[in-house]
Design a protein around this motif. Structure first.
Motif, PDB file in Angstrom:
ATOM      1  N   GLU A   6     138.040   2.496  63.423  1.00 31.79           N
ATOM      2  CA  GLU A   6     138.057   1.181  62.654  1.00 31.79           C
ATOM      3  C   GLU A   6     139.329   0.320  62.389  1.00 31.79           C
ATOM      4  O   GLU A   6     139.845   1.024  62.655  1.00 31.79           O
ATOM      5  CB  GLU A   6     137.779   1.889  61.052  1.00 31.79           C
ATOM      6  N   ARG A   7     138.768  -0.769  62.676  1.00 30.15           N
ATOM      7  CA  ARG A   7     139.835  -1.929  62.935  1.00 30.15           C
ATOM      8  C   ARG A   7     139.883  -3.529  61.384  1.00 30.15           C
ATOM      9  O   ARG A   7     138.943  -3.480  61.103  1.00 30.15           O
ATOM     10  CB  ARG A   7     139.434  -2.573  64.337  1.00 30.15           C
ATOM     11  N   LEU A   8     140.802  -3.384  61.276  1.00 31.53           N
ATOM     12  CA  LEU A   8     140.971  -4.312  60.551  1.00 31.53           C
ATOM     13  C   LEU A   8     141.930  -5.964  60.700  1.00 31.53           C
ATOM     14  O   LEU A   8     143.236  -5.448  61.351  1.00 31.53           O
ATOM     15  CB  LEU A   8     141.451  -3.754  59.520  1.00 31.53           C
ATOM     16  N   ALA A  18     144.569  -6.604  65.599  1.00 37.93           N
ATOM     17  CA  ALA A  18     144.497  -5.614  65.535  1.00 37.93           C
ATOM     18  C   ALA A  18     144.862  -3.743  64.399  1.00 37.93           C
ATOM     19  O   ALA A  18     146.191  -4.080  65.267  1.00 37.93           O
ATOM     20  CB  ALA A  18     143.343  -5.687  66.475  1.00 37.93           C
ATOM     21  N   LEU A  19     144.446  -4.173  63.143  1.00 35.53           N
ATOM     22  CA  LEU A  19     145.551  -2.301  62.497  1.00 35.53           C
ATOM     23  C   LEU A  19     144.188  -2.062  62.962  1.00 35.53           C
ATOM     24  O   LEU A  19     143.486  -1.883  62.672  1.00 35.53           O
ATOM     25  CB  LEU A  19     145.837  -3.117  61.939  1.00 35.53           C
ATOM     26  N   ASP A  20     144.985  -0.281  62.686  1.00 35.94           N
ATOM     27  CA  ASP A  20     144.012   1.050  62.690  1.00 35.94           C
ATOM     28  C   ASP A  20     143.421   0.624  61.146  1.00 35.94           C
ATOM     29  O   ASP A  20     144.741   0.677  60.216  1.00 35.94           O
ATOM     30  CB  ASP A  20     145.412   2.280  63.360  1.00 35.94           C
ATOM     31  N   GLU A  26     149.195  -0.638  64.116  1.00 37.85           N
ATOM     32  CA  GLU A  26     149.072  -1.674  65.343  1.00 37.85           C
ATOM     33  C   GLU A  26     148.617  -1.558  65.825  1.00 37.85           C
ATOM     34  O   GLU A  26     148.848  -0.290  67.318  1.00 37.85           O
ATOM     35  CB  GLU A  26     150.544  -3.323  65.263  1.00 37.85           C
ATOM     36  N   ILE A  27     146.772  -1.499  66.765  1.00 34.65           N
ATOM     37  CA  ILE A  27     146.320  -1.451  67.892  1.00 34.65           C
ATOM     38  C   ILE A  27     147.017  -2.934  68.980  1.00 34.65           C
ATOM     39  O   ILE A  27     147.770  -2.016  70.313  1.00 34.65           O
ATOM     40  CB  ILE A  27     144.935  -1.518  67.555  1.00 34.65           C
ATOM     41  N   TRP A  28     146.686  -4.271  68.908  1.00 38.06           N
ATOM     42  CA  TRP A  28     147.462  -5.377  69.506  1.00 38.06           C
ATOM     43  C   TRP A  28     147.339  -6.198  68.643  1.00 38.06           C
ATOM     44  O   TRP A  28     147.100  -6.557  67.631  1.00 38.06           O
ATOM     45  CB  TRP A  28     146.489  -5.350  70.189  1.00 38.06           C
ATOM     46  N   GLY A  63     138.852  -5.758  71.770  1.00 41.75           N
ATOM     47  CA  GLY A  63     139.493  -4.102  72.341  1.00 41.75           C
ATOM     48  C   GLY A  63     140.760  -4.743  72.239  1.00 41.75           C
ATOM     49  O   GLY A  63     141.151  -3.171  71.726  1.00 41.75           O
ATOM     50  N   THR A  64     141.017  -5.326  73.261  1.00 43.28           N
ATOM     51  CA  THR A  64     142.488  -5.823  73.930  1.00 43.28           C
ATOM     52  C   THR A  64     143.360  -6.801  73.070  1.00 43.28           C
ATOM     53  O   THR A  64     144.090  -7.078  73.268  1.00 43.28           O
ATOM     54  CB  THR A  64     142.263  -6.111  75.234  1.00 43.28           C
TER      55      THR A  64
END
Length: 114
Positions: A6-8, A18-20, A26-28, A63-64
């Protein structure tokens, strides 16, 4: 990229990230080429994150973080950009945190469209 997290989505100045949502990891992160506005508005629909920033509109892959398209919104200035989309079913408003001339900016809208 790990799926099913799930992203914030957060935005400030020239960045969107985008954070978990569980860990804050940090995801991206995406940096925009121009703009000085502290206000970043976002609208999420499916796998697309639409962003308004400094007189520009962007379409990102949620997503990216890849920028899929940019619209410079000619002749509309470089002010904060508010976003709305037909069919928005869940909306929450959040206060825009801004400095200087943008201190009186309208609240940024963050809407999730299912």
């Amino acid at each position: 990229m790990i799926k099913n997290r799930e992203r914030l989505y957060v935005g400030s100045r020239r960045y969107v990230a985008a954070l978990d949502a569980q860990t804050g990891e940090e995801i991206w992160r995406t940096k925009f080429a121009s703009g000085t506005s502290a206000v970043v508005t976002m609208l999420l629909k499916g796998n697309r994150l639409f962003v308004g920033h400094s007189g520009h509109a962007y379409g990102l892959d949620a997503g990216t973080g890849a920028i899929l398209w940019t619209n410079e919104l000619p002749k509309m200035g470089f002010n904060p950009v508010m976003l709305a989309m037909e069919g928005a079913s869940e909306c929450a408003s959040q206060a825009a945190v801004a400095a200087g001339a943008e201190a009186e900016a309208a609240a940024a809208a963050a809407c999730v469209v299912t």
